[in-house]
Design an enzyme around this catalytic site. Structure first.
Site, mmCIF file in Angstrom:
data_model
loop_
_atom_site.group_PDB
_atom_site.id
_atom_site.type_symbol
_atom_site.label_atom_id
_atom_site.label_comp_id
_atom_site.label_asym_id
_atom_site.label_seq_id
_atom_site.Cartn_x
_atom_site.Cartn_y
_atom_site.Cartn_z
ATOM 1 C CG HIS A 193 -3.123 -0.806 -6.703
ATOM 2 N ND1 HIS A 193 -3.543 -0.210 -5.532
ATOM 3 C CD2 HIS A 193 -3.016 -2.125 -6.427
ATOM 4 C CE1 HIS A 193 -3.678 -1.137 -4.585
ATOM 5 N NE2 HIS A 193 -3.376 -2.304 -5.117
ATOM 6 C CD GLU A 215 -3.025 3.116 -5.273
ATOM 7 O OE1 GLU A 215 -3.868 2.249 -5.459
ATOM 8 O OE2 GLU A 215 -1.950 2.925 -4.656
ATOM 9 N NE ARG A 260 -4.278 -1.361 0.082
ATOM 10 C CZ ARG A 260 -4.387 -2.443 -0.701
ATOM 11 N NH1 ARG A 260 -3.399 -2.802 -1.493
ATOM 12 N NH2 ARG A 260 -5.500 -3.149 -0.698
HETATM 13 C C1 DGY Z 1 -5.375 -6.188 -2.789
HETATM 14 O O1 DGY Z 1 -6.050 -7.193 -3.045
HETATM 15 O O2 DGY Z 1 -5.366 -5.671 -1.678
HETATM 16 C C2 DGY Z 1 -4.546 -5.618 -3.900
HETATM 17 O O3 DGY Z 1 -3.919 -4.459 -3.551
HETATM 18 C C3 DGY Z 1 -5.368 -5.441 -5.134
HETATM 19 O O4 DGY Z 1 -5.512 -6.666 -5.707
#
Ligand code: DGY
Length: 323
Positions: A285, A266, A237
């Site tokens: 992402h 983001e 993240r």
């Molecule tokens: C998640 O699943 O948390 C990813 O960041 C997106 O697939």
């Protein structure tokens, strides 16, 4: 049909067919998220919510959703959902672990290679017309085979990255909230303190969830510890890294390269300084973005939702904080 559900984006065809056969689902038609007001308004009356990591499901939304029986997130990370509020109102939350582990680990490894071998610069160099001849010392990067990899977070995805790293004969250090004894014996990963990991690693790859303990885990003082050629890879993240400190570390050469599939904020505005740095690569992402993984996580999200609506245990529940 007894249940009404709001889905904050279209899902895959398979997942929508399954969902539509079970309940009355309204899909937000845009590719961008509904506004907060729309999310609040739509969630207020429904029995179930299917949401993405872009949707802030906060306490107020949960408080006003008097019929809500389940929140089903189409992702493994759930930092966009107020889990304490869900626990307070007794609403189970589902997510989609496991099915995206390999897709995300594959991407993390692609980013490790891309950063270490300066792929973005090399691609630009060729396509911008600078390629006049073969040069002995042009576009030199770092070795990946045999290098030291520091993995922060030794959960499912961290371990999947370690499995790939073994094929590259890497020395694998890790730091995690708790020791991963099985991974230590099966994968030969070595537990070290965060500072040791940062000091010794050629490549640092982040695989922790975002929470109070991991917010800006990597900031100015951590960059100071890192090696000047180190590559930082983030597929976790964005907010695990302090963005301003990262920009400074890249500009001053405190670290060598950053490859980010996730950013803070983001999306990263297209005018952001990070895009202009030659030693940074930014992706939008796409960690879990394979056809198969995305279809499977959408289907699992629907299964979580249906279980919640029927009052059954969710196949993949999120552990909610205890009162
Ligand atoms: C998640 O699943 O948390 C990813 O960041 C997106 O697939």
């Amino acid at each position: 049909m007894p249940f009404n559900v709001f889905v904050t984006r279209h899902l895959t065809q398979d997942a929508e067919e399954k969902l539509n056969a079970f309940c009355n689902a309204e899909y937000w038609p845009e590719t961008t998220p509904p506004s907060y007001e729309v999310l609040l308004e739509k969630t207020r009356s429904v029995d179930g919510l299917v949401c993405l990591l872009t949707d802030p499901v906060d306490r107020e939304i949960i408080r006003q959703a008097k019929n809500l029986k389940v929140i089903s997130q189409v992702a493994v990370g759930v930092d966009n959902i107020d889990l304490a509020a869900a626990a307070d109102y007794g609403i189970p939350v589902g997510h989609t672990p496991d099915l995206l582990t390999d897709a995300t680990a594959d991407l993390a490894f692609a980013l490790i290679l891309a950063g270490a071998r300066r792929l973005s610069e090399a691609i630009d160099y060729a396509s911008d017309g600078h390629w006049k001849t073969w040069e002995l010392t042009n576009l030199l990067g770092e070795d990946v085979y045999g290098a030291t990899l520091g993995i922060i977070g030794m959960g499912r995805i961290g371990q999947a990255v370690a499995r790939r790293a073994r094929g590259f004969n890497m020395r694998i250090l890790y730091h995690s909230r708790s020791r991963a004894a099985e991974a230590e014996s099966a994968l030969g990963v070595i537990y070290v303190s965060l500072d040791e990991l940062l000091t010794q690693s050629d490549i640092v790859s982040l695989h922790v969830p975002l929470n109070d303990a991991t917010q800006t885990l990597i900031g100015a003082s951590q960059f100071e510890l890192m090696r000047s050629h180190a590559v930082l890879v983030n597929t976790a993240r964005g907010a695990v890294v302090d963005t301003n400190a990262l920009v400074a570390a890249l500009k001053t050469g405190q670290i060598g390269f950053a490859v980010l599939d996730v950013t803070d904020p983001e999306p990263l505005p297209h005018t952001h300084e990070l895009y202009k740095l030659p030693n940074a690569i930014i992706l939008p992402h796409i960690g879990s973005a394979t056809r198969s993984a995305r279809n499977q996580i959408a289907l699992l999200a629907v299964e979580n939702l249906i279980a919640g609506l029927e009052g059954r245990p969710l196949p993949k529940p999120v552990n909610l904080p205890k009162h």
